[in-house]
Each structure stands twice: as C-alpha cells, then as structure tokens.
Design an enzyme around this catalytic site. Structure first.
Site, PDB file in Angstrom:
ATOM      1  N   TYR A  95      12.862  53.065 -31.529  1.00 23.70           N
ATOM      2  CA  TYR A  95      11.671  52.943 -32.379  1.00 23.70           C
ATOM      3  C   TYR A  95      11.042  54.268 -32.940  1.00 23.70           C
ATOM      4  O   TYR A  95      11.136  55.205 -32.419  1.00 23.70           O
ATOM      5  CB  TYR A  95      10.702  52.165 -31.505  1.00 23.70           C
ATOM      6  N   TYR A 125       1.788  53.705 -27.630  1.00 24.08           N
ATOM      7  CA  TYR A 125       3.150  53.721 -27.091  1.00 24.08           C
ATOM      8  C   TYR A 125       3.518  55.107 -26.116  1.00 24.08           C
ATOM      9  O   TYR A 125       4.315  54.920 -25.134  1.00 24.08           O
ATOM     10  CB  TYR A 125       4.018  53.950 -28.398  1.00 24.08           C
TER      11      TYR A 125
END
Length: 269
Positions: free
Chosen positions: A155, A165
């Site tokens: 990602y 995140y």
C-alpha cells in the site's frame, strides 16, 4: 488470453469474499490453475463455504503465517499431491488499533499516538505482515517450479503519510524492501517476485480504518481513473501470475487509478 492450464497456485490471505486475495484466487482458478488456499482458525468456515460456492475444488489448509512448520506442512502437501508450485500469493497483513494508532469502530479502548506504538504489538504485526514473506519464500524455495512467480500486496502508505495507517506503514515499507532483496536472492533460479500496491479497496480490514470512507471519496475524484476494486487488483495480479511477466522482478506495481501520482487532492467541484 492467459492460459494457466496445469499451473499450480498457492494463495495466502483469503479472509472472506471482499478479500483481494479471494478475487485473485478466483482469477487464478478461471485461468486454469489448480488453486490451494490457506485459512486461519477464525476464517475457516467462511473460506470453505466460499470455495465450495465458487466451485474451487483445491487443497485447503489451516495456517498460522507465524508458524513455519504449518507453512511447511501446507506447501509440502501441495507439492506432494500436485507437483512443483508455479505461483504464490502472499496476501496477509494484520495490525491492531495499537499499531494503527486509531480506535476501531465500536471500540472503547483508547489508541496510542504514533510515538507511543507498543513495541510488542508492532513486532507481532511486523511478523505477520512483513517477515512472513521471508518465511513463506524460505519454505517454498525447494518446492518452486522453474520460473515461478511470487506476488505480495502492499500500500502507498509505505512511501507517504496516511495518519490512520501509522504502524502498518512501517510494515509495508519493510515488506517492499524484503520483496526487492528476495528478487536478488532468487536471481540464480529465475524465480521472480513482485508487489502490487493496491488503491484503497473496501475490504474487511480497510473497514476498520478511521476515515476510510472519506479517503474513498477523495480517491474517487483525485485519482485520474477513480477508485479501484478488488477485482481490478486481481486483474493485474494475473499478469504477474502468467508468462507475460517472466522478465519482471523486484517491481512495485501501482493499481490505484493513478492516485499515487497526485500531489494534491482534487475537489468534486
């Protein structure tokens, strides 16, 4: 156009129908592969029902990706029953809210800020999300077919800041580095290994990230081609799981509608 008849694929990371790994398993099956799928104790029932529903009659095995013996038992079963392994998908990742520094929906527990990520939580997450690629490759190396292909999922938070995140971004950065060093490691056996950097797909895991729906709205208008689905990512994975990519290794391939090239968000207006 891709014919994978007589090819053998192993997929780690199927969790449910929304999983990118499951969409990749479907594409591999449709292209002619024999597909072996791992599951965890928590996902067993749902995974087996999914495979039965979609008529994927392959080898299934419970695997804790942290346990090298369980990986070895699974891959040896595939090798002994079907032969050398052509394709492996490493689609596993895990981070609790201590790692992601973000309280999950419905949780009353306070998540830490980034500077206070607990070491033990981060290391368990790293073990599952990044180091496990080394573990899988170490076990698989003597069982791989000539010119086998290994693929992992990453990602863009590995390279840019996505605050919610947090510690998972550390894992993705490490995963990409591990992948590239493995590409060098496999140079004498012509085994290739690459990573697909997927855009924000609405998987079960993504649903636990605070602000994910806002990010999807931003992505819809910011990315030149808009948001992507798990099936879009699977289409690209099939390129890596075919002879079309036989000279591609160590690559990070973005499948995010072009979101990664943008320097600013685009307003809907």
């Amino acid at each position: 156009m891709i014919n994978n008849q007589h090819k053998i694929a192993v997929v780690f990371g199927v969790r449910n129908e929304s999983s990118i790994a499951f969409q990749i398993a479907l594409k591999l099956h449709a292209s002619g592969c024999k597909v072996a799928v791992s599951y965890t104790a928590e996902t067993k029932d749902e995974v087996l029902i999914l495979l039965d529903t979609h008529l994927i009659d392959g080898i299934c095995h419970q695997v804790d990706i942290r346990n090298e013996l369980e990986i070895k038992t699974f891959l040896n079963q595939v090798y002994q029953q079907w032969g050398a392994i052509d394709y492996i998908l490493h689609g596993v990742a895990f981070g609790n809210q201590q790692v992601m520094c973000s309280s999950f929906p419905g949780s009353s527990e306070q998540a830490p800020n980034y500077i206070n990520i607990p070491f033990e939580d981060l290391m368990d997450s790293f073990n599952i999300s990044a180091y496990s690629l080394l573990r899988v490759c170490r076990v698989a190396e003597p069982l791989l077919a000539k010119q086998a292909s290994i693929l992992t999922l990453t990602y863009n938070a590995s390279q840019r800041v996505f605050p919610n995140y947090a510690g998972m971004a550390i894992n993705k950065a490490a995963l990409e580095n591990i992948m590239q060093y493995l590409a060098h490691h496999f140079r004498n056996t012509a085994v290739r290994i690459n990573a697909v950097s997927a855009g924000l797909v609405m998987t079960t895991s993504a649903g636990g990230v605070n602000g994910v729906r806002k990010l999807r709205k931003i992505g819809k208008v910011t990315a030149p081609l808009g948001n992507v689905s798990a099936a879009d990512v699977a289409d690209t994975a099939l390129y890596y799981f075919s002879d079309l990519s036989k000279k591609v290794t160590g690559n990070i391939h973005f499948v995010d509608g072009g979101f990664n090239i943008m320097g600013v968000a685009i307003d809907e207006g």
